[in-house]
Design a protein around this motif. Structure first.
Motif, PDB file in Angstrom:
ATOM      1  N   GLN A 131     -28.543   2.736  22.806  1.00 28.42           N
ATOM      2  CA  GLN A 131     -29.261   3.773  23.556  1.00 28.42           C
ATOM      3  C   GLN A 131     -29.822   4.801  22.581  1.00 28.42           C
TER       4      GLN A 131
ATOM      5  N   GLN B 110     -31.543   8.634  22.570  1.00 30.25           N
ATOM      6  CA  GLN B 110     -31.763   9.785  23.422  1.00 30.25           C
ATOM      7  C   GLN B 110     -32.219  10.986  22.605  1.00 30.25           C
TER       8      GLN B 110
ATOM      9  N   TRP C 143     -32.149  15.076  23.226  1.00 35.96           N
ATOM     10  CA  TRP C 143     -31.584  16.113  24.095  1.00 35.96           C
ATOM     11  C   TRP C 143     -32.229  17.448  23.743  1.00 35.96           C
TER      12      TRP C 143
ATOM     13  N   VAL D 262     -33.098  15.678  29.025  1.00 33.43           N
ATOM     14  CA  VAL D 262     -32.730  14.491  28.251  1.00 33.43           C
ATOM     15  C   VAL D 262     -33.806  13.425  28.418  1.00 33.43           C
TER      16      VAL D 262
ATOM     17  N   HIS E 101     -33.848   9.444  27.700  1.00 36.95           N
ATOM     18  CA  HIS E 101     -32.878   8.376  27.444  1.00 36.95           C
ATOM     19  C   HIS E 101     -33.595   7.033  27.474  1.00 36.95           C
TER      20      HIS E 101
ATOM     21  N   LYS F 234     -33.131   2.828  26.936  1.00 37.56           N
ATOM     22  CA  LYS F 234     -32.277   1.653  26.763  1.00 37.56           C
ATOM     23  C   LYS F 234     -33.077   0.420  27.143  1.00 37.56           C
TER      24      LYS F 234
ATOM     25  N   ALA G 128     -28.217   6.428  33.707  1.00 38.94           N
ATOM     26  CA  ALA G 128     -28.635   7.018  32.432  1.00 38.94           C
ATOM     27  C   ALA G 128     -27.874   8.302  32.143  1.00 38.94           C
ATOM     28  N   HIS G 129     -27.600   9.075  33.178  1.00 41.53           N
ATOM     29  CA  HIS G 129     -26.878  10.330  32.996  1.00 41.53           C
ATOM     30  C   HIS G 129     -25.456  10.085  32.494  1.00 41.53           C
TER      31      HIS G 129
ATOM     32  N   GLN H  97     -24.366   7.384  30.959  1.00 39.51           N
ATOM     33  CA  GLN H  97     -24.445   6.824  29.617  1.00 39.51           C
ATOM     34  C   GLN H  97     -24.706   7.921  28.589  1.00 39.51           C
ATOM     35  N   PHE H  98     -25.542   8.885  28.938  1.00 42.52           N
ATOM     36  CA  PHE H  98     -25.826   9.988  28.021  1.00 42.52           C
ATOM     37  C   PHE H  98     -24.572  10.809  27.747  1.00 42.52           C
TER      38      PHE H  98
ATOM     39  N   SER I 261     -22.388   8.916  25.341  1.00 40.97           N
ATOM     40  CA  SER I 261     -23.009   8.874  24.027  1.00 40.97           C
ATOM     41  C   SER I 261     -22.952  10.231  23.338  1.00 40.97           C
TER      42      SER I 261
END
Length: 267
Positions: A79, A81, A83, A90, A92, A94, A130-131, A133-134, A137
């Motif tokens: 991923q 990203q 920020w 964000v 993101h 993938k 996605a949120h 996963q962020f 990460s």
């Protein structure tokens, strides 16, 4: 509405997750070494643990340098990203999916193969994924800057030795109604000599006797006054952190691009 005019509305469950996002900071006095966010469990935390965390923050560059960092970009676990800490936005990426969303407001949009998803339910599902996963990460990248977040209890667990043979003080982190996974627990090994985080042990539950995994926290570099480590000592290269950039400016057309961007353009 934020300046990027990110428009799709999130469903209520996603909104609740965003409201408890791990990366929402409250105002603090900038002169403090490592100011605690409102809601940090200071009474339940050990004074020794707090003192070690303060020493660590000073070696990392200081909390004000972290606060002043505008954009942070990195790759982790496939991923990528970017920020925007000031606007709490964000970007993101993938595979062929790009998600752009606000961390504390229920707004966002998703593109697949360069085309924006129009179906709201699909958009909500992708944004929720996605949120989460962020958040995971970002914790792999910046956990040392989050030891005094809302809901965190910080304890001194004792002395130990890292897998690389370094002597360390062990700080234990538990959570009270904080983030998407409040049952998690962490041990952070602070190198006695450098005062920097040197190892991380992750527990899926506070009741676990053994960690789910242990990772080194190594290969520090300075990024505009803050120190970040890229090496996680994993055989899987995707579990190391790469493409780390801290910058004051990301072109709007790159942040909003509907397709994955050339990472080399973020400097």
């Amino acid at each position: 509405m934020n300046k990027f005019q990110v428009t799709a509305r999130l469903a209520k469950p996603v909104q609740l997750i965003l409201l408890f996002a791990l990366f929402t900071f409250s105002g603090c006095n900038s002169h403090e070494i490592y100011p605690a966010a409102e809601g940090f469990d200071e009474k339940g935390s050990d004074k020794k643990a707090i003192k070690i965390a303060d020493e660590m923050m000073e070696k990392l560059g200081g909390y004000q340098a972290w606060e002043d960092a505008r954009f942070i970009a990195w790759t982790f676990f496939g991923q990528y990203q970017i920020w925007d800490k000031k606007e709490n936005l964000v970007r993101h990426e993938k595979d062929n999916t790009v998600s752009i969303f606000h961390l504390s407001q229920p707004i966002g949009q998703v593109f697949v193969n360069g085309r924006r998803i129009q179906d709201q339910n699909k958009t909500l599902s992708k944004l929720n994924q996605a949120h989460i996963q962020f958040l995971s990460s970002a914790y792999f990248l910046a956990m040392p800057y989050k030891l005094k977040d809302a809901g965190v209890t910080l304890k001194y667990k004792g002395e130990g030795t890292t897998m690389s043979g370094r002597k360390a003080d062990i700080l234990n982190l538990t959570f009270k109604d904080a983030g998407a996974t409040p049952d998690n627990m962490h041990d952070l090994y602070i190198d006695k000599e450098t005062k920097l985080p040197a190892q991380w042990a992750f527990y899926g539950s506070k009741e676990d006797k053994e960690p789910s995994f242990v990772r080194l926290w190594a290969d520090y570099k300075d990024y505009k006054g803050i120190k970040l480590a890229s090496n996680r000592n994993s055989k899987d290269d995707t579990l190391s952190v790469s493409h780390i950039v801290v910058t004051n400016m990301v072109p709007k057309e790159l942040f909003l691009s509907a397709v994955p961007i050339d990472k080399s353009k973020i400097k």
